[in-house]
Enzyme design. Structure first.
Site, short mmCIF file in Angstrom:
data_model
loop_
_atom_site.label_atom_id
_atom_site.label_comp_id
_atom_site.label_asym_id
_atom_site.label_seq_id
_atom_site.Cartn_x
_atom_site.Cartn_y
_atom_site.Cartn_z
N LEU A 172 0.86 -1.17 0.00
CA LEU A 172 0.00 0.00 0.00
C LEU A 172 0.90 1.23 0.00
O LEU A 172 2.00 1.20 0.56
CB LEU A 172 -0.90 0.03 1.24
CG LEU A 172 -1.86 -1.13 1.45
CD1 LEU A 172 -2.57 -0.99 2.80
CD2 LEU A 172 -2.88 -1.20 0.33
N ASP A 173 0.45 2.31 -0.61
CA ASP A 173 1.22 3.55 -0.56
C ASP A 173 1.41 3.97 0.89
O ASP A 173 0.58 3.66 1.76
CB ASP A 173 0.49 4.66 -1.31
CG ASP A 173 0.42 4.41 -2.81
OD1 ASP A 173 1.23 3.61 -3.31
OD2 ASP A 173 -0.45 5.01 -3.47
N LYS A 174 2.48 4.71 1.15
CA LYS A 174 2.81 5.10 2.52
C LYS A 174 1.65 5.80 3.20
O LYS A 174 1.35 5.54 4.37
CB LYS A 174 4.04 6.01 2.50
CG LYS A 174 4.50 6.44 3.89
CD LYS A 174 5.78 7.27 3.83
CE LYS A 174 6.24 7.69 5.21
NZ LYS A 174 7.51 8.48 5.17
N ARG B 40 -5.21 6.28 -7.41
CA ARG B 40 -5.01 7.73 -7.37
C ARG B 40 -4.89 8.31 -8.77
O ARG B 40 -5.46 9.37 -9.07
CB ARG B 40 -3.76 8.04 -6.54
CG ARG B 40 -3.89 7.58 -5.09
CD ARG B 40 -2.54 7.48 -4.40
NE ARG B 40 -1.87 8.77 -4.35
CZ ARG B 40 -0.57 8.91 -4.10
NH1 ARG B 40 0.19 7.84 -3.89
NH2 ARG B 40 -0.04 10.11 -4.06
#
Length: 327
Positions: free
Chosen positions: A145-147, A245
């Site tokens: 997952l993105d930070k 995103r």
């Protein structure tokens, strides 16, 4: 058996006869349950695979009956100090599902000692991490997952479980549900965004929709909207970097507070959360696990859709193993 590998230390030697013809990496990944195709490719690149006595190239093709020798490196691991813990929403002898908070990276670049999920998991595995070969950079990590994205993710406890889970993601047998608060209102209440994604040619730190990109598909459903922001359930069918995103920004409704693809408020993070994960369990059946939205996302949901909707997402069902599919 153990075998000294010049320049590489000790390793386990696996000798087999190619059961069929085809690309070497594909044949080995199918024949060796504890190795994913990407893992096999790394071993080939490091000169750890021989076919009929000769070091194999990555693009090698084998014939049925060829003699193949694979050296799988082994050795101890030394995890760094970890002074934090993460919520575990499900755990058994093969895997764990955790609730990753926003602001914590899944892993850093090589040599990065900053806190990460990968570092926490390595420390938690302890001596069991020795089962993973030394050239596996992130033992047990099968997806990311993105930070700044929070939510549920799964980690493997054994090499065989990691290989099985990695195959499930590669073969798109994992069903992922995200919650996204976006700026604006999508033109359609429900749609599939089918647009290829690659590095942005003008800024290599970003991703972008581009005709030369890899195929990417994202389904979304509008749950509620107040005219300024909308709450979406999002189902990515592929797993490209920053896919949700990029796709939501491409249709004019970027994830709220996304500093890269939209507009961010000071000290706010992108309002994207991995809410539910369903995937084949290595031992059979399908694991279904969820993580409740954190406080910032719940507040945004309440502002858009009211308390009833926020409460519905906050009250996640317990994890289950649904029977009916083998891994």
């Amino acid at each position: 058996m153990e075998h000294a590998v010049p320049g590489h230390g000790a390793g386990q030697v696996v000798e087999l006869t190619a059961p069929r013809s085809g690309r070497l990496d594909a044949v080995l990944a199918a024949a060796l349950d504890n190795l994913s195709r990407s893992r096999v490719q790394r071993l080939i690149e490091r000169g750890m695979v021989r076919v009929n006595g000769a070091v194999a190239r990555k693009s090698a093709v084998v014939a049925e009956g060829d003699a193949v020798v694979v050296v799988i490196e082994t050795g101890p691991r030394a995890p760094g100090a970890v002074d934090f813990d993460l919520p575990v929403v499900y755990e058994d002898e093969l895997l764990a599902a955790i609730d990753k908070p926003a602001g914590l990276a899944v892993h850093g670049a090589p040599g990065d000692t900053a806190p990460s999920v990968a570092g926490w998991w390595l420390a938690r595995l302890g001596p069991a991490s020795a089962a993973f070969a030394p050239d596996v950079e992130r033992p047990g990590v099968v997806h990311r997952l993105d930070k700044e994205t929070s939510g549920v993710m799964v980690l493997a406890k054994t090499p065989a479980a990691q290989a099985a889970l990695s195959r499930a993601f590669e073969e798109r047998r994992a069903r992922k549900t995200y919650l996204a608060v976006v700026d604006g209102v999508p033109a359609q209440p429900r749609a599939v965004i089918d647009a290829p994604i690659d590095r942005d040619p003008r800024d290599r730190t970003r991703m972008a929709v581009t005709t030369r990109g890899r195929s990417a598909r994202t389904e979304y459903i509008v749950i509620a909207s107040d005219g300024e922001r909308s709450l979406l359930e999002v189902h990515p069918e592929t797993g490209r970097t920053h896919q949700i995103r990029v796709h939501l920004a491409a249709i004019g409704t970027p994830v709220a507070n996304d500093a890269v693809y939209g507009t961010a408020e000071p000290r706010a993070r992108q309002l994207l959360h991995a809410y539910r994960l369903e995937l084949p369990h290595p031992a059979g059946g399908r694991l279904v696990a969820a993580a409740p939205p954190p406080a910032d996302l719940l507040a945004a949901i309440r502002a858009i859709a009211g308390e009833a909707v926020a409460s519905r997402y906050a009250a996640v069902p317990p994890p289950t193993i649904e029977q009916g599919e083998a891994s």
